[in-house]
Design a protein around this motif. Structure first.
Motif, mmCIF file in Angstrom:
data_model
loop_
_atom_site.group_PDB
_atom_site.id
_atom_site.type_symbol
_atom_site.label_atom_id
_atom_site.label_comp_id
_atom_site.label_asym_id
_atom_site.label_seq_id
_atom_site.Cartn_x
_atom_site.Cartn_y
_atom_site.Cartn_z
ATOM 1 N N ASN A 284 0.708 -1.215 0.034
ATOM 2 C CA ASN A 284 -0.120 0.140 0.051
ATOM 3 C C ASN A 284 0.817 1.244 -0.060
ATOM 4 O OD1 ASN A 284 1.015 1.086 2.655
ATOM 5 N ND2 ASN A 284 -0.514 -0.554 3.506
ATOM 6 N N SER B 120 -7.427 -1.363 4.919
ATOM 7 C CA SER B 120 -7.221 -1.422 3.380
ATOM 8 C C SER B 120 -6.276 -0.316 3.294
ATOM 9 C CB SER B 120 -8.344 -1.136 2.323
ATOM 10 O OG SER B 120 -8.842 0.280 2.406
ATOM 11 N N THR C 68 -6.529 2.760 2.620
ATOM 12 C CA THR C 68 -6.914 3.792 1.781
ATOM 13 C C THR C 68 -7.908 4.641 2.367
ATOM 14 O OG1 THR C 68 -8.477 2.184 0.660
ATOM 15 C CG2 THR C 68 -6.402 2.686 -0.577
ATOM 16 N N LEU D 123 -13.640 -0.671 0.358
ATOM 17 C CA LEU D 123 -13.223 -0.936 1.556
ATOM 18 C C LEU D 123 -12.196 0.122 2.031
ATOM 19 C CD1 LEU D 123 -12.353 -4.670 1.197
ATOM 20 C CD2 LEU D 123 -14.828 -3.613 2.014
#
Lengths: 337, 337
Positions: free
Chosen positions: A30, A64, A66, A120
């Motif tokens: 990520n 997630s 984000t 998500l």
């Protein structure tokens, strides 16, 4: 191949020569790491196959990493500046930031909330737009922080905004102190909390200094064209119609600039005959000629406050203090007053 | 409850009183429909339980109905305008558009490509930034279209750009035709394809009209501060240093505006003593005083071409014609020439 030897994230970090945080980022796929780093970490992980995959999996399901930012118009410098500061904050924390532009369209806003939810995201910051949040379309219980948008009572949402009332008051006070007696205001028609507060500040300043509120001097623009064009054309029209005024409080900087150009085109000298104060503190106010006196909104602090609040909610920290944060504004005196 | 009676999407549409496309959108949970519509469709679906859930599932796995747009700076009006047009196109096709801002940071760009990939976007449009695309970080084979960014040879990427070379040529030609003999250019130092092409157009126009290229008149700005400030300060400096010039080709409109303000502050009349042409055609060129002659980039057509190409690639249509699309520019004559 070392087969099934147990290995911890810390050991992977040591073997790859990077920090534990970086290994975690690679595993979560990520954040900020180079292709080289990823390869180095993944090579170590492959060497120790099974056990680490479990660790990777448990990390992967956590968050997630984000967030979504829902914004009415990235073409508006005030919004885009706030969004960029939010992006910076979260990227540094290892998050990706998905920006969604709604063009002030309610259906679009709903669609983006739904879409961000289905992807998500760990939280959402929504800027301006209508007053209520379309919570009905979100299936998960994720934190939401609002900026310049007062959620309807009943919701437990957190919101951050500038002191719009004080801004309207200070702008008008500046014009009065510089000798203006008939102060026009170029306001926005849409009755959002932000607009109402700025206008109320204008009215209260007039009253405090012994002037009456003249409804003929309150011009409400409908937002069908750009702020600049609407303001320029209405000020030109008022000059030609012979309406008298010696000060203008424009409720954003593009309106202030439109007013300035209209006055220049009609050979009305600024600030000698008419003085102008804008609102926002975006580049156009600084870079036009003469530069425009304005009420500065502290975009960086607004973004940081909202980001920190959302971050705390995501990681499960308690929010101490108020759920409504008001950021001070300031007067920047320039050539138009 | 009608139990296991088989029902088609078409029948659901009829029973809910909406179109098949709307039912599909509700099932895919991705697009434009009101909460009421969703409820109506879902109620019909619930009534016919099992069979439709299968249909919903098969629709759901097809496409994620989201795309990513990777952009260096949403605070730049040229970029934000293009992004908004892309968003509009795809939203109308039932897609959500996630905008990712890279601040021209290569690591950030990689992270966002990775992140968009992990969110299963159906395609990516990337605007400007470095020349190569970080394809190594993307695991799936998804279509990518570039704007104003020439992918390194070898990749099969598609790119769309304005005719930057012709723009540089036309800007310089306009100044020459209006009588300028010593034309300064305010260029960007970073040697991206876009910058090189505009500069080459400038040089070729000078040569075509019998002038020589004077390297002292080619100012390369480093981009450490805003375009406006860099241009304003360097033009002021050159005036004070006694460098002679009677025309300025500024490679973007904020640089043109900075030059205009510097000339005004130094009492050099525009366009009488010095003429200016900008590039981009963003609001500041139209709304400053006097308005600035500029090379207009057709942001809407750029966005539409790129969007249509990406859309075709996503739905598996063949791309006929070139994989490199050049959009014409035009000269907009205004007060500074």
């Amino acid at each position: 191949m070392k087969g099934n030897k147990k290995i911890s994230i810390k050991e992977i970090a040591e073997l790859s020569g990077v920090s534990v945080a970086t290994v975690s980022r690679v595993l979560n796929d990520n954040g900020r790491f180079s292709e080289e780093t990823r390869k180095r970490v993944m090579d170590i992980i492959k060497e120790h196959d099974y056990t680490v995959n479990m660790a990777a999996k448990s990390l992967r399901v956590s968050k997630s990493k984000t967030i979504g930012v829902v914004v009415p118009d990235i073409n508006n410098e005030f919004f885009s500046t706030v969004v960029l500061e939010i992006e910076k904050f979260f990227f540094e924390e290892g998050y990706s930031v998905f920006i969604c532009n709604t063009s002030q369209n309610d259906l679009k806003e709903e669609a983006y909330f739904r879409s961000l939810d289905s992807k998500l995201v760990d939280g959402i910051i929504c800027i301006s737009g209508r007053e209520d949040i379309p919570l009905g379309v979100i299936k998960r219980n994720i934190p939401i922080v609002c900026i310049d948008r007062k959620p309807k009572s009943g919701t437990n949402a957190i919101y951050v905004e500038s002191d719009h009332y004080l801004g309207g008051f200070m702008a008008t006070e500046e014009l009065i102190k510089k000798g203006c007696k008939r102060i026009l205001t170029l306001a926005k028609g849409k009755s959002l909390s932000v607009n109402k507060q700025r206008l109320q500040g204008y009215k209260d300043a007039l009253i405090k200094y012994g002037f009456s509120v003249d409804e003929n001097l309150i011009v409400k623009l409908n937002g069908n064209r750009s702020s600049f064009e609407e303001a320029r054309d209405i000020v030109s029209y008022l000059i030609k119609k012979g309406i008298e005024f010696d000060g203008i409080f424009a409720t954003n900087d593009w309106r202030a600039h439109g007013a300035l150009v209209a006055l220049q085109q009609n050979n009305v000298s600024v600030p000698e005959k008419v003085k102008i104060v804008g609102f926002d503190g975006i580049s156009v106010s600084e870079f036009c000629y003469p530069p425009i006196t304005t009420i500065y909104q502290d975009k960086k602090t607004i973004a940081l406050e909202a980001s920190e609040l959302l971050y705390k909610l995501i990681i499960g920290e308690e929010i101490k203090g108020s759920r409504h944060v008001v950021i001070p504004v300031s007067l920047v005196s320039r050539g138009t007053t």
